[in-house]
Structure formats: C-alpha cells, structure tokens
Write a protein that holds these residues in place. Structure first.
Motif, short mmCIF file in Angstrom:
data_model
loop_
_atom_site.label_atom_id
_atom_site.label_comp_id
_atom_site.label_asym_id
_atom_site.label_seq_id
_atom_site.Cartn_x
_atom_site.Cartn_y
_atom_site.Cartn_z
N VAL B 149 0.82 -1.21 0.00
CA VAL B 149 0.00 0.00 0.00
C VAL B 149 0.85 1.26 0.00
O VAL B 149 0.57 2.21 -0.72
N ALA B 150 1.95 1.24 0.78
CA ALA B 150 2.68 2.49 0.97
C ALA B 150 4.01 2.55 0.25
O ALA B 150 4.39 3.59 -0.26
N VAL B 151 4.73 1.44 0.18
CA VAL B 151 6.11 1.52 -0.30
C VAL B 151 6.23 1.26 -1.80
O VAL B 151 6.79 2.05 -2.55
N LEU B 152 5.69 0.12 -2.25
CA LEU B 152 5.88 -0.26 -3.65
C LEU B 152 5.29 0.77 -4.63
O LEU B 152 5.91 1.07 -5.64
N PRO B 153 4.09 1.33 -4.34
CA PRO B 153 3.59 2.35 -5.26
C PRO B 153 4.53 3.54 -5.33
O PRO B 153 4.77 4.10 -6.40
#
Lengths: 470, 477
Positions: B149-153
């Motif tokens: 949710v937070a890092v890969l995008p």
C-alpha cells in the motif's frame, strides 16, 4: 468478406513443390524394389492434381497486394493443408498409420519438430526414411520463409524490427524475391556442405544426406539412433549451430557487409547462451556423472546446441540436463533461423526492458541516454514482444492442460507441451510407448507443433471477432 | 556512508526491537504452559531486543527520519533480512533439534508468508514454536500489506504506481496520506485475522489452533499446527479457510471504504473482479475433473476443488490431502495457478492479478491493431486508465519473474532435485505458495534450501527491490 482466391492460389503454389518432393522417395523405393513406391507416386499425383487445380483455377484476375487477413489465412491454411497432403504416404504406406498418427507424423516432419510414432529407423523402408528427412528439410524452408517474409510483416512479437521497407503485401513479395532467394540459396548450400563433409568423414552417402538435412533444418529425424562421434559428430554440431544463426544476417555478411554480424546483438546472445549451457552440461557431466573429459566434451555441447535449436536432446540424462534442455528448447535460436521457440532476441529485449526499469527505480527522473539500448526499442515493440511471450505462455499452459486432461502426468504434460510448441522433437519420438497414447494427446501435440511454427499470432488473428467482418 | 545510512540502521533497529517484544508472547505462552522452550524464546527475545535497541540508539540522530529513494529500498531489505535472522533464533535454540539452516529457512518461509516447513513432526512440536510460526506468518502478511500500500507504489515497482495516492509527489517519499491508508489497511488486516480466528473457533477448532490458523490464513502464509495441515479438521473449517484466504489475498485498500459501499467497490475494481472470476472458473473446472475422475460425490468434489484452487492461487499453501494423487490435470492446473498470485494491495504473493489483467488487455489490443493498424485502443483497469509507463513497468516485472523462475528452477535441478520438483519448487518459492505443489521440502538438499530461501525473499520483495541492490549504480553516490 475478403477475396479468398489469392489465398487458395498460394496454397496451390505450396502443394506443387510438395508433390515434387515425394518423387525422390518414389524413385528410391522403385530402385530398391520396395512396394511403397506406388504409394509415393499416387500421393504425389494426388497432391500435384490438387495443387495445379488450385493454381490454375484460383489465379486472381490481377496480381493484387495481399491484405493482412489474407496473409494470416494463407499462413494457417498453407501449413495445415500441406501437412494433410504430406501425411498421405504415412497413412497409405506399409506401416499404415491411422489418420491421427499419420497427420501427427507429417506435422512433426513439416514443422521440423521430428517426433515420430513410426518404428525405429532400421525397420523402416528407404522411401519413408527419405520422405521424413525431405519433409523436415522443406519445413526448414517454410520456417525461413516465415521468418524472412511473413512474420516481420505481420509484426509478430517484435519481428517488425527485422522488417524490410515497404507496404504489407509488397513486403511479402519483396522479402521473398530479394532476401528470400539468397536465404534459400544459403540454406541449400549449407546443407550440401554438411553432406559433403559427412561423406568425407566416412558416412555412407544416404545416411550422410539424411543427417545433413536433419541438422540444417533443426529437425533431427535420424538422430534418434546414436549420434555419430568423432569428426562426423563435429560436423553435425557445426550444422546444428549454423541452423540457429540468423540467415538474413549471414547473407549480408557474405555480400561483404560484416558490420551486420558485428552489430547483431542476438548473435552475441546466441553465442553466449550456447557457451554457458555447454559449459554447464560439461561441468555437470564431469562433476556429477563422473564422465571423462572426452565424453563430457562430446555430449555437452551437442546436447546444448541440439536443444537450443530444437534438433536433438542428445544423449545426456538426469534432472539438471532435463530442466536445462527444457528451457533451452523453449528459448530457441535467432530470429531469421530455422529454429522454433521464443527466439533469443525476445529474451534480450525483455531483459533490457527490465534493466531500464531498474535504472528508473534508482533515478526516477533520469532520461535514459541515447546509448541506452532500451531507449531505441520503442514501447510498441517491447509490448509486442511481451504480448508474444504472454500468448506463448498461455498457449503452453493450454497445451499442457489439454495433455494432462487426456491422461499424461505432470512431467510428461509439461515437457511434451514445451517440446511441441518449441518444435523440439529430436527423432526419438515423444517417449516410449507413445504410439499407445490416446488420440487426444497426439492431436493436441499436432496443433501445438503447427502453432509453434507459425508463431501463434496468425492463428489467433483468425479468431479475432473482427477478422471475418468485411 | 555511516551518516547516509543512519536512518536505515535506525529503522532496522526499531523493527528488531518490536520483533523482540513480540517474541515475548510465545515466551510467556511457554512459561504459562510450562513448555520446554521458555528459555529459547526468552533468550532470543532478549538478544533481538538488545541488538535492535543498540542499533536504534546508536543511530538515533534526533529529528525526523528521512527515508527516500534508495534508503527506503535499503531499509526494507535490511529490516526484512535482519528480522528473518532474529526470527530464526527461537527455532535454532528450541527443543526441535533442527539444523541452523533449517531454522533460518523456517523463519524466512514464515516471514515471506510462504509456509513451507522443515519441522518434521508438527503434531509433537512445542506450542510456543507453533505460535511463533503463526505470528511470523501474521507479521509477514502485515509487512506485505504495508509494503504494497505504501512503499511499492512510491517506488513504482512493477506497475504498482497505479495504486499510488494522488497526493504523493514524485520524490518517492512516503507521504502522510499514503501512510494513513497504510494504517487503515493494516488495521483492517489485523481485524480480519481476529475475525478469521473467531470463525475457525466457531467451525470447531480448538482456541489455540483457531488463533494460529487465523493468522496464517489471512496472511496467506499457510503454516499449520498439524502435519497434515487442514486435513485434521472437517469441511466447515475448510470453508472458513477458503473465505479467509480470499480475504487475505484481496486488495485491502478498497475495503477501507464504508462497508455499505463494498458491493459497489468490488464491482468497480477490475482487478478483484477478474481475480474472483478466475478463482471461480478454475475451481469449477477442477471440480468437474475431480467429480469425473474419482468416486467423490459432487459436493465433496466441489469443496475439495475450491479449497485446492483457493489455497494455491492465493499463495497460501494449506493442504487437505495429496492433490498430486488427483492426476496430471489437477497437478498441471495447480502449478499454473501458482503463477497467478493474489491481488495487489493484499498479502498474497506471486505475479499479482492486476499485472496479468493489464498484460492480457494490452495484448488483446495489440492483436486488434494488427487487423486495424490505425485503430486507437485504450486500456483500463476498472475505472483507472493504464498509461504507457505502467505498462512498461508491468512488462518488465512479468518478464523478470519468468526469467527468475527459470533460472532458479535450473539452480534447484543442479542441486540434484528432479525436473518436476524443480519446476514446482521454484514456482512455489517465488510465488510464496509453500506446500501443495509436490515439492518435498523436507527432503531438499541444503543448497536447494538456500536457493529457495533467496527465491522466497525475491518474490516477497517483488524482485526489483532486491535485484536493484546488486546493480553497481545503487551503491554510487
């Protein structure tokens, strides 16, 4: 609805040489007093009759440029009809295969897959032996024609980067008439060279001829019998490696344009993959199998080249070679060669794409320099390649599922599906006792071999809903 | 260098501190039950907490922690790897008497939510160890959700930028809005774990087993408390597991909307809809095959098929028997499903459904363009338009996934594993599936364990995050 006559005309044009190719087998059988000569003569007559009929009856009023649909339909129908007629001698001959088996045998020959349901070579008539080899050799011609003239025009999986300038229909004719003739000439010359070299190594002329045709077409029919060792083995290895080279590039090189070879990245990758795979197999043979230097050096490169070009799996066995050969077979040789499989240039483009993504991760705002290779390959082409890989994987999945549905176990289903779609047979037949498998398995493999040879897209396009609309 | 990496050390230290604290739970459990492994857990917890505390204190520079770009990647990887190392301590020190590499394997398999186990007799294993395995699964799933949710995008890995919050800028910094969504998704995830545990309890599991399976089902990990996995319980438990696994693999952020809007949200989310359709279709096909090829009745076949398909496709790896006995079709089908993976935004591994969907619709457009060279074809996923950058990124990911699968299968085969096991093992490790595909994890040679461990980490970190570390450009200033 578009005009089907040029397509049928084209098929007639294909059938005439096919009929002529049956004649040597007929003559050979007549010469050795084998009753099968009548079968070959009758098959040749039938094929020629139909072929001439189509050529004469379907001659279009004016030589018109072919549309994409006509090319696709022509490709698919051309291979299918040729396979059907090529199966006549197998069905009517002494070994009298039933129709499923005969069509499988013909498809295996004409796609240069070279799997077989027939008894071992020593129990076959000379005419049938010759017919199988000629079939795979003609299959090699067909593969070259596809790679030089048809696939680039259809833009199948990034093949457009090998495209000759010009419009769609023009390019087919242009590709065939200019590059095509030279490529065919080179193919013939290489086969003759291999034949001469093998005879010089002491092989009887008939066997030398069969083997020369087997290696240069990346088919592999008589190689099921132990591969010749010594100098003849080296000649066969060289022949297999040559079969995986990009023929149009070789032609340019022979015309004096050596920069074509120097700049061909897929050639470098081909050499690299071949070297690494050979080294891995040699190391495996010596370290794990305890083979001597001589044996490992003979078998390793032969198996690697045999698998990469889809000719013969060689004589190595074990879990690691099996896995390596499976992936090599799926990979295939260079674009513009006679080999099947995904083709090395596609792997290269995809790896380059992944590499540039990695650089983007590091430098989100970087404008990739012009030297960066991925930059010169447009998104469109990479998408085309990726689409091809996806379609290839899905087709492989469907084939494996279908084989398993007809009763094969996991390993056989996966390996046979991969071998069929990569046109990687090797004269050994799909496995011991395979003739007893249900017809569904053989039919699936037949479809798989043809799909692999036309690189799937032309068939897929036929199923697009808009194909049949006017 | 030390100054640059300070935030990385700090984050890793804090992470380990937390891990040490969580390790106290199984320690307490063992102490209450007077189990044999109190000391193992207490020592490991203290060691982990001490190490983490020291690291955090020594690198604490005051002020905010600036994690952007490469440091974010490095913090993720360093945190994950050191957590794996510390999490393996209890296994190594416990009564189980397993080799160090097996202990590390167990920890990696747990934290990557793979669920392949090297503990030979789970039925007799200490409760603390079983609980610790389940907790590892739970933590791994939590990490995966937060990462997705937070890092890969923010890092724009494999087309994940599609799921980026509109407000986040392009510096790769994890912005407040993203972290709020991450917190909501994490909360939802923990809530789902509790719900699943309660449902398992109601379906007839003992409280301890229900808790463990709740954690390992929602995280799509697949560690069980029994050798036979879910075969030890009845049909009710298996249906609960099916629901829990799907919930774990679903895109959690879309459920942060009010629950009244859930049906609409599911309908609009192209990824999840396609995923459910794929599960249903595969399960139907497999049920038909099972029904036709065995003496199981229709209801039984359907339950078995749904369970098998969901377990593999969500990359959980619960088993209820030997699926390989179902014949070649089932084996091939399950092998192929292992490549699907969960949805982006959930805890599942694998390629992820949205990538397949993007590729498929793009390829469809490509074929239509062959026929109509001048046509314009637009790709969308639900209501979101898919741009060229995303497509490039997705293609690179899938291609790299395939190449990695093939290379590691070769590696496995080189260690002496047979062809079918090498293919299945590579797919199961890279997709974080674990059990069920016919890899005899217990009988793997040591080098093969190492290879599959690396593969599990690669899969969990979505390939690029790890691969980028070995590019020379990464370490340049």
């Amino acid at each position: 609805m578009f005009d089907p006559r040029p397509v049928l005309f084209l098929i007639g044009l294909l059938l005439c040489p096919l009929a002529c190719a049956m004649l040597p087998s007929a003559l050979l059988d007549l010469w050795v007093h084998d009753g099968d000569w009548m079968v070959f003569a009758a098959s040749a007559g039938t094929t020629l009759l139909v072929g001439l009929g189509l050529v004469l009856g379907m001659r279009a009023p004016r030589a018109k440029v072919l549309s994409v649909r006509q090319i696709c339909l022509g490709v698919v129908l051309g291979w299918t009809v040729a396979v059907l007629f090529a199966s006549l001698p197998f069905a009517l001959g002494r070994d009298a295969l039933d129709w499923t088996d005969a069509i499988f045998e013909a498809a295996a020959g004409l796609t240069a897959t070279a799997s077989t349901l027939l008894p071992p070579p020593e129990r076959l008539g000379a005419g049938v032996l010759l017919w199988r080899s000629v079939l795979q050799w003609m299959g090699g011609l067909g593969a070259l024609a596809m790679a030089v003239a048809v696939l680039p025009v259809l833009r199948v999986g990034g093949m457009e980067i090998f495209r000759v300038e010009g419009g769609v229909g023009d390019a087919v004719r242009f590709g065939l008439s200019r590059t095509g003739v030279k490529v065919f000439g080179l193919y013939t010359a290489l086969t003759l060279a291999a034949l001469a070299a093998l005879i010089a190594c002491g092989l009887p002329p008939f066997e030398a001829g069969l083997r020369a045709m087997a290696v240069l077409s990346a088919g592999g029919y008589p190689l099921g019998a132990p591969m010749a060792g010594g100098w003849a083995g080296l000649v066969l290895l060289a022949g297999m490696i040559a079969a995986g080279l990009p023929f149009p590039v070789l032609v340019r090189a022979l015309e004096g344009d050596w920069s074509a070879v120097r700049n061909s990245r897929q050639l470098r990758w081909y050499a690299g993959v071949l070297t690494v795979a050979s080294a891995a197999l040699i190391a495996w043979g010596m370290l794990v199998r305890g083979a001597g230097w001589g044996e490992a050096l003979t078998l390793g490169p032969a198996a690697a080249a045999g698998a990469l070009t889809g000719t013969s799996p060689g004589m190595v066995s074990g879990g690691f070679p099996a896995t390596l050969l499976l992936f090599l077979g799926l990979l295939g040789g260079c674009a513009g060669s006679v080999t099947g499989g995904i083709k090395i240039f596609r792997l290269r483009l995809l790896v380059a794409g992944a590499w540039s993504q990695m650089r983007l991760l590091l430098h989100p705002h970087a404008v990739l320099s012009a030297r960066d290779e991925a930059q010169t390959v447009t998104t469109d082409i990479r998408e085309s390649v990726m689409g091809f890989l996806l379609i290839y994987a899905l087709t492989f999945a469907a084939l494996a599922l279908s084989l398993a549905l007809f009763g094969l176990d996991f390993e056989s289903a996966v390996v046979q599906a991969a071998r069929a779609i990569a046109d990687f047979g090797g004269g050994t037949g799909p496995g011991p006792g395979f003739a007893a498998q249900p017809d569904g398995v053989k039919a699936t493999l037949t479809i798989g071999m043809i799909l692999g040879r036309v690189e799937i897209y032309p068939v897929l396009v036929l199923f697009a809903p808009t194909f049949w609309e006017s | 260098m030390g100054g640059v990496l300070r935030p990385v050390f700090f984050v890793t230290g804090v992470l380990l501190l937390g891990l040490g604290a969580i390790m106290a739970i199984p320690a307490a459990w063992e102490a209450i039950l007077r189990g044999p492994d109190v000391r193992a857990f207490a020592v490991s917890a203290m060691a982990t907490a001490f190490f983490g505390g020291a690291l955090a204190l020594s690198s604490w520079g005051g002020g905010g922690v600036d994690l952007s770009g490469r440091r974010l990647v490095l913090a993720m990887v360093a945190g994950g790897l050191s957590a794996c190392a510390c999490a393996s301590l209890p296994f190594a020190l416990s009564d189980l008497d397993i080799a160090p590499i097996d202990a590390v394997f167990e920890a990696v398999s747990g934290l990557t939510t793979t669920g392949a186990t090297l503990i030979p007799h789970l039925d007799q294993a200490p409760k603390g160890v079983l609980l610790w395995r389940a907790i590892l699964n739970g933590l791994g799933g939590l990490g995966a959700v937060v990462m997705a949710v937070a890092v890969l995008p923010a890092l724009r890995i494999g087309g994940m930028q599609m799921f980026r919050m509109e407000t986040s800028d392009r510096t790769g910094r994890v912005k407040t809005r993203a972290s709020r969504t991450a917190r909501t998704a994490a909360g939802l995830y923990l809530l789902l774990c509790l719900l699943a545990a309660a449902a398992f309890r109601l379906a007839g599991m003992a409280p301890f087993d229900a808790l463990c399976h709740g954690l390992s089902a929602i995280s799509t990990g697949g560690f069980s408390t029994r050798d036979g996995s879910l075969a030890a319980w009845g049909a009710g438990v298996q249906w609960v597991a099916v629901a829990a696994m799907i919930a774990g693999a679903s895109p959690l952020p879309i459920f942060t909307a009010s629950w009244r809007r859930w049906p609409a949200v599911v309908r609009e989310d192209g990824q999840f809809r396609a995923y459910l359709a794929l599960l249903a279709g595969s399960a139907a096909a497999l049920a038909l095959w099972r029904w036709a090829s065995s003496d199981a009745d229709a209801v039984e076949s359907l339950r078995q098929a749904v369970f098998a398909v969901v377990s593999i496709a969500t990359t959980t790896g619960f088993v209820d028997g030997d699926w390989l006995r179902w014949g070649g079709f089932a084996h091939v089908a399950l092998f192929l499903l292992a490549f699907v993976g969960g949805c982006a935004g959930g805890a599942g591994g694998g390629v992820k459904a949205f990538r397949w969907r993007v590729l498929l619709s793009r390829t469809g457009a490509h074929i239509r363009r062959l026929l109509h060279p001048h046509g314009m074809f637009v790709i969308d996923l639900g209501r979101r338009r898919v741009g060229e950058v995303v497509i490039n990124s997705v293609m690179a990911f899938v291609a790299l996934y395939m190449v990695t699968f093939a290379l590691f299968a070769l590696g496995l085969a080189a260690t002496g594993v047979g062809l079918p096991s090498a293919l299945a093992g590579s797919a199961a490790a890279l997709g974080n599936v674990g059990r069920g595909l016919g890899t005899g994890w217990l009988s793997l040679p040591d080098p093969a364990k190492l290879i599959t461990m690396i593969e599990m980490l690669l899969g969990r970190f979505e390939l690029f995050t790890l691969f980028v570390l070995v590019t020379p450009g990464f370490w340049k200033r």
